[in-house]
Design a protein around this motif. Structure first.
Motif, short mmCIF file in Angstrom:
data_model
loop_
_atom_site.label_atom_id
_atom_site.label_comp_id
_atom_site.label_asym_id
_atom_site.label_seq_id
_atom_site.Cartn_x
_atom_site.Cartn_y
_atom_site.Cartn_z
N ILE A 320 54.82 69.73 13.96
CA ILE A 320 55.15 71.07 14.97
C ILE A 320 55.02 70.69 16.28
O ILE A 320 55.39 70.26 17.65
CB ILE A 320 56.21 71.87 14.93
CG1 ILE A 320 57.08 71.62 13.06
CG2 ILE A 320 56.92 72.86 16.04
CD1 ILE A 320 57.80 72.78 13.06
N SER A 321 54.06 71.17 16.28
CA SER A 321 53.13 71.30 17.68
C SER A 321 52.73 69.58 18.58
O SER A 321 52.27 69.73 19.37
CB SER A 321 51.74 72.05 17.94
OG SER A 321 50.38 70.80 17.26
N GLU A 322 52.68 68.79 17.87
CA GLU A 322 52.65 67.46 18.18
C GLU A 322 53.63 66.60 18.09
O GLU A 322 53.96 65.81 18.20
CB GLU A 322 51.47 66.73 17.17
CG GLU A 322 50.38 67.01 17.18
CD GLU A 322 49.15 66.86 16.98
OE1 GLU A 322 49.22 65.48 15.82
OE2 GLU A 322 47.56 66.18 17.00
N GLY A 323 54.89 67.76 17.40
CA GLY A 323 56.04 66.50 18.12
C GLY A 323 56.00 65.58 16.36
O GLY A 323 57.38 64.90 17.28
N GLU A 324 56.15 66.25 15.37
CA GLU A 324 56.21 64.72 14.24
C GLU A 324 56.82 65.67 13.68
O GLU A 324 56.53 66.51 12.25
CB GLU A 324 54.64 64.96 14.17
CG GLU A 324 53.96 63.96 14.50
CD GLU A 324 54.90 62.50 14.91
OE1 GLU A 324 55.25 62.31 14.15
OE2 GLU A 324 53.85 61.51 15.41
N TYR A 325 58.41 65.92 14.13
CA TYR A 325 59.25 66.96 13.23
C TYR A 325 59.56 66.31 12.07
O TYR A 325 59.59 66.96 10.68
CB TYR A 325 60.52 67.06 13.82
CG TYR A 325 60.07 67.62 15.45
CD1 TYR A 325 59.81 69.51 15.65
CD2 TYR A 325 60.21 67.24 16.86
CE1 TYR A 325 59.70 69.58 16.87
CE2 TYR A 325 59.47 67.00 17.83
CZ TYR A 325 59.64 68.88 17.74
OH TYR A 325 59.03 69.37 18.67
N ARG A 426 64.82 69.56 17.91
CA ARG A 426 64.11 69.78 18.28
C ARG A 426 63.25 71.20 18.93
O ARG A 426 61.69 71.82 19.46
CB ARG A 426 63.51 68.58 19.07
CG ARG A 426 63.72 66.85 18.68
CD ARG A 426 63.35 65.86 19.35
NE ARG A 426 63.86 65.95 20.50
CZ ARG A 426 63.70 64.63 20.85
NH1 ARG A 426 63.57 63.70 20.77
NH2 ARG A 426 64.70 64.95 21.77
N PHE A 429 62.61 74.17 16.67
CA PHE A 429 60.85 75.01 15.82
C PHE A 429 59.61 74.59 16.34
O PHE A 429 59.33 73.60 17.25
CB PHE A 429 61.25 73.43 14.82
CG PHE A 429 62.13 72.85 13.80
CD1 PHE A 429 62.07 73.28 12.39
CD2 PHE A 429 63.60 72.69 14.05
CE1 PHE A 429 63.55 74.23 11.43
CE2 PHE A 429 64.81 72.68 12.95
CZ PHE A 429 64.51 73.00 11.52
N GLY B 22 54.74 76.37 21.39
CA GLY B 22 54.05 75.88 21.08
C GLY B 22 53.32 74.33 20.63
O GLY B 22 52.69 73.92 19.81
N LYS B 23 53.87 73.60 21.67
CA LYS B 23 53.36 72.54 22.08
C LYS B 23 53.05 71.82 22.98
O LYS B 23 53.39 72.24 23.82
CB LYS B 23 55.47 71.72 21.69
CG LYS B 23 55.70 72.32 20.47
CD LYS B 23 57.60 71.88 20.29
CE LYS B 23 58.14 72.24 19.27
NZ LYS B 23 59.48 72.44 19.65
N VAL B 26 51.16 65.65 24.08
CA VAL B 26 51.77 64.89 23.18
C VAL B 26 52.92 65.05 22.01
O VAL B 26 53.92 64.10 22.48
CB VAL B 26 50.76 65.63 21.22
CG1 VAL B 26 50.71 63.88 19.99
CG2 VAL B 26 48.81 65.07 22.07
N ALA B 27 53.66 66.37 21.97
CA ALA B 27 54.89 66.54 22.14
C ALA B 27 55.89 65.65 22.88
O ALA B 27 56.78 64.96 22.68
CB ALA B 27 55.49 67.86 21.00
N LYS B 30 55.39 62.10 23.50
CA LYS B 30 56.96 61.50 22.10
C LYS B 30 57.73 61.82 22.03
O LYS B 30 58.60 60.82 21.94
CB LYS B 30 56.14 62.27 20.63
CG LYS B 30 54.72 61.79 20.25
CD LYS B 30 54.39 61.89 18.41
CE LYS B 30 53.37 61.94 18.09
NZ LYS B 30 52.41 62.47 17.89
#
Lengths: 433, 417
Positions: A320-325, A426, A429, B22-23, B26-27, B30
């Motif tokens: 989630i922290s990298e936007g890879e839901y 998004r 989460f 918490g992002k 990168v998020a 993306k």
């Protein structure tokens, strides 16, 4: 045009915050009524602060209960925000009803008492002007406003109020039936109360903090459910779930039964944040250090919160922290640890109960999304459905993971009502506790 | 020279606080990149395919991620967003708060020259990684830091407070109250407009004339000279993507109805605020280089102020929007209040400014603001702005400034004739 408003019960948190909404967005002169004029006056700065605008200070007129009739007679809208008791509310309704202007609107901010019953205290000619207007705390950041009509409601007055709440006060208006806890709290407190029950079942695993660690902000909410109930107040929580338990009988009724340990905490005055402790207690030392403790159901004592590390949760947070839901949801679905299974089953039950409740208590299926997004800041059910659908066939997953509920309700029928959500999952989460 | 078309794009919800979620970058990248390409009708596979023949490039606008997020080399960083960006030419462009405009300018230049057929522009900034004082100090680097920023708390509100002072000095006929009133109205219009924009940071906030007019109160403290908090834009996390393309790409894909970039202006004023003011003494305009950038854009587009149906401007402070009114040519210099008092620039006026809510209402993630304005022009010109759509828009103009109106960027976008 609503130019003058009376808010009864401004010394309460909700009364004060609602007065702020009327005075700011509504640009109305607001009679701020409470039992003690001193306490009312002391609450005025809080009202100003609640909308961050000194400009509204001069619109707030303090008054005590002796002046109630005088204030109501001058008002275009009356909002009652007193204690959650039929006795209190009915008494006030009778007094308001004697002097309410023929053109005026009147409403109660009750979070679950029957609006119809209170309406019956008004003289017949004014009953149609009375509605339930249930806002969420704090209304400045949670725009949800549940609007409840009764069998007496005057359609024109209803539309006038709805338009005012929507266009002038900028609320997200959701029309709901006059039923215990209405819609938002019905869905939200089902989730929270079942989490409380699970804490008891899993007390040997840690209980309260164990369940919160499983249902943290990475599952689509701002804070874990049991932390939330400490914010709400355990007494308020009890009032809401007891009301649902006593007055409804849908398939989820058993999940509204208050666990004994919660009753015990309430009896001991451990009501949550407002009483300095509840399920959690922050211990502050003189040197400024703080220690976060939690109620241990097993021992009945407070102990340090356990920093649980569940592999599924850690992986989800990382994704989630990298936007890879999608990857995060894959983990949730394919990890078969006890914790991941509890977590997923809660999310699925939430989706089903939301759809079920919206169907029975709301106007549209979208109502479930609106109440949970704008009243709780939780990922709304249809957005959650959409999020999980990206990686799995949802009907199959639901039948596999919560088979007992599939026996109780027609899941296929409920799922056939799901629409694309207008909310972006998004946002909800988060990669935190 | 080739025509430059705008395919569309996307912005993030400016209400979001990515740190609280918490992002990180990168998020952020993306999300905005997949939304932006999607809205523009492209997929990551399209990016790979276009890249095989070297037909696509990326242009990143960002002011100061080195400070806010400890990251540089931001053009290359897109490879972390998706493998489709492996091998795609990409670089970062910087001009303080006008960073993404300079990225757009680079993008349009490459398309005009025929070097690439598709240009993806992304502007972004994450500002909530630090507190307001620290963030204010970082932003001081958009001025001459050594002389105007270092050791000064919140340097930019002070600089734009000085702009307000200088405006009153320059136009001696201008009544102080009338001016402060106009600034309050500018603030209120921007907040009101933001209420219609579902991605605006302040869409739930309360602001009215009373609140904006009474500066120096607890909830509206003075932050720079005459200016209060209500006169300021916001500290915002956000990103915006816009995709430009060539005429060849439009015909190859049989795309219809996309607007064209009709003109631009780019002028740089003296860095130091005092020099800027000294330089403006000979002009009727308080910000002559801003005015010149607007004139250049009108000249290049062959259009005039009469042809503009909507404006997006850089209201980092109400005093900068005030100066923009005459720079656009909506009033004579010194008479900007007329356009505000008459309702000309309000949402239902004849020349609406910032239907999006602008930097005050929509939010101001500094490196993203230029791209966000450009995206809003696209929405207005294509009739896709939803709740904040202005009626019958054929052409629109945007003004994005960096520093204390040091870098001035203007773009004109409109329906193809």
């Amino acid at each position: 045009m609503i130019k003058t408003v009376t808010v009864i019960g401004v010394t309460g948190t909700m009364g004060a915050n609602v007065a702020g909404i009327f005075a700011s967005f509504g640009d109305a002169d607001v009679f701020c009524v409470g039992r003690s004029i001193e306490k009312v006056k002391a609450s005025l700065p809080k009202i100003v602060k609640s909308v961050k605008a000194d400009g509204i200070a001069k619109k707030l007129i303090p008054a005590d209960m002796n002046q109630l009739e005088e204030c109501v007679a001058k008002s275009d809208l009356v909002f009652e925000s007193c204690a959650e008791s039929f006795t209190v509310k009915k008494e006030i309704a009778k007094r308001v009803g004697t002097v309410l202007k023929e053109s005026a609107l009147s409403c109660t901010g009750t979070s679950g008492l029957s609006i119809t019953e209170i309406a019956s205290c008004y003289p017949e000619r004014l009953r149609g002007h009375f509605f339930g207007v249930h806002m969420f705390n704090p209304p400045y950041s949670l725009p949800l406003c549940e609007l409840i009509a009764t069998e007496y409601s005057d359609r024109e007055k209803y539309e006038e109020l709805k338009e005012y709440l929507d266009k002038t006060l900028l609320r997200t208006v959701v029309e709901v039936k006059d039923s215990p806890a209405f819609l938002g709290n019905r869905i939200g407190f089902q989730f929270i109360n079942e989490a409380m029950q699970y804490a008891e079942v899993y007390k040997d695993n840690g209980g309260v903090d164990y369940i919160d660690a499983i249902l943290g902000s990475f599952t689509g909410r701002t804070m874990p459910p049991l932390v939330t109930s400490d914010f709400v107040g355990l007494d308020v929580h009890k009032a809401i779930v007891d009301n649902v338990c006593q007055n409804t009988d849908d398939y989820a009724r058993g999940t509204f039964v208050l666990p004994d340990y919660i009753s015990g905490l309430i009896k001991n005055g451990k009501l949550g944040r407002k009483s300095g402790g509840g399920l959690y207690q922050m211990i502050k030392y003189e040197n400024g250090l703080k220690r976060s403790t939690v109620y241990d159901i097993h021992t009945g004592l407070y102990r340090d919160v356990i920093p649980y590390v569940f592999p599924f949760a850690e992986e989800m947070k990382k994704y989630i922290s990298e936007g890879e839901y999608a990857n995060a949801f894959e983990v949730l679905i394919h990890n078969h640890s006890q914790e991941a299974e509890i977590c997923l089953s809660f999310l699925l039950k939430y989706i089903i109960y939301s759809l079920y409740s919206a169907k029975h208590l709301g106007d549209t299926v979208e109502a479930a999304d609106d109440v949970m997004a704008t009243g709780f800041n939780w990922c709304p059910p249809m957005a959650m459905y959409q999020a999980l659908s990206a990686v799995v066939d949802m009907p199959t997953l639901i039948k596999e993971r919560i088979p007992q509920i599939c026996n109780d309700v027609d899941v296929d029928l409920l799922l056939s009502c799901v629409k694309p959500s207008k909310y972006d999952y998004r946002i909800y989460f988060k990669s935190g506790r | 020279m080739n025509k430059v078309y705008v395919l569309g794009g996307a912005q993030t919800d400016f209400e979001r606080n990515w740190k609280k979620e918490g992002k990180g970058m990168v998020a952020l990248l993306k999300e905005v990149m997949s939304d932006g390409l999607n809205e523009a009708g492209l997929s990551f596979d399209d990016v790979s395919e276009l890249n095989r023949d070297n037909r696509i490039a990326c242009f990143v606008g960002n002011f100061i991620a080195e400070k806010y997020t400890d990251q540089g080399h931001l053009g290359a960083f897109l490879t972390e967003v998706h493998p489709a960006f492996y091998g795609v030419p990409s670089a970062r462009y910087e001009a303080a708060c006008a960073s993404s405009s300079v990225a757009i300018d680079a993008a349009q230049t490459k398309i005009k020259a025929g070097d690439y057929d598709v240009a993806v522009v992304v502007g972004w900034e994450l500002m909530k990684t630090v507190d307001a004082i620290k963030g204010g100090d970082f932003l001081g680097r958009a001025a001459y830091y050594e002389k105007e920023g270092k050791g000064i708390e919140l340097p930019f509100p002070k600089l734009f407070g000085k702009l307000a002072d200088e405006t009153l000095k320059k136009y001696s006929q201008l009544d102080r109250d009338r001016y402060l009133d106009a600034l309050a109205k500018i603030s209120v219009i921007n907040y009101q407009n933001a209420k219609r924009n579902p991605l605006a940071q302040t869409r739930r906030w309360f602001m009215n004339y009373e609140q904006a007019r009474n500066r120096g109160t607890e909830t509206n403290p003075l932050v720079g000279g005459l200016l209060g908090v209500s006169d300021c834009s916001q500290v915002t996390d956000g990103a915006a993507v816009v995709v430009l393309c060539s005429e060849a790409f439009i015909s190859e894909r049989k795309i219809a109805g996309k607007p064209v970039l009709k003109g631009y202006g780019h002028r740089v004023a003296p860095m130091l605020f005092d020099k800027k003011i000294a330089d403006s003494k000979s002009s009727a305009y308080i910000l002559p280089w801003t005015r010149q950038a607007v004139l250049d854009a009108y000249r290049r587009s062959g259009l005039s102020v009469d042809d503009m149906d909507v404006f997006e401007t850089h209201d980092c402070f109400t005093s900068s929007e005030y100066a923009a009114v005459s720079a656009f040519g909506l009033t004579e210099p010194g008479k900007e209040y007329e356009a505000i008092e008459s309702g000309m620039i309000s949402f239902t006026g004849t020349k609406p400014i910032n239907p999006s809510g602008g930097l005050i209402g929509c939010g101001h993630p500094v490196g993203a603001s230029g791209a966000r304005m450009f995206l809003d022009l696209y929405k207005q010109v294509t009739g896709t702005a939803g709740g904040y759509q202005v009626e019958d828009v054929k052409n629109g103009m945007m003004l994005n400034i960096g520093g204390s109106a040091t870098t001035n960027y203007v773009f004109v976008m409109g329906a193809e004739e």
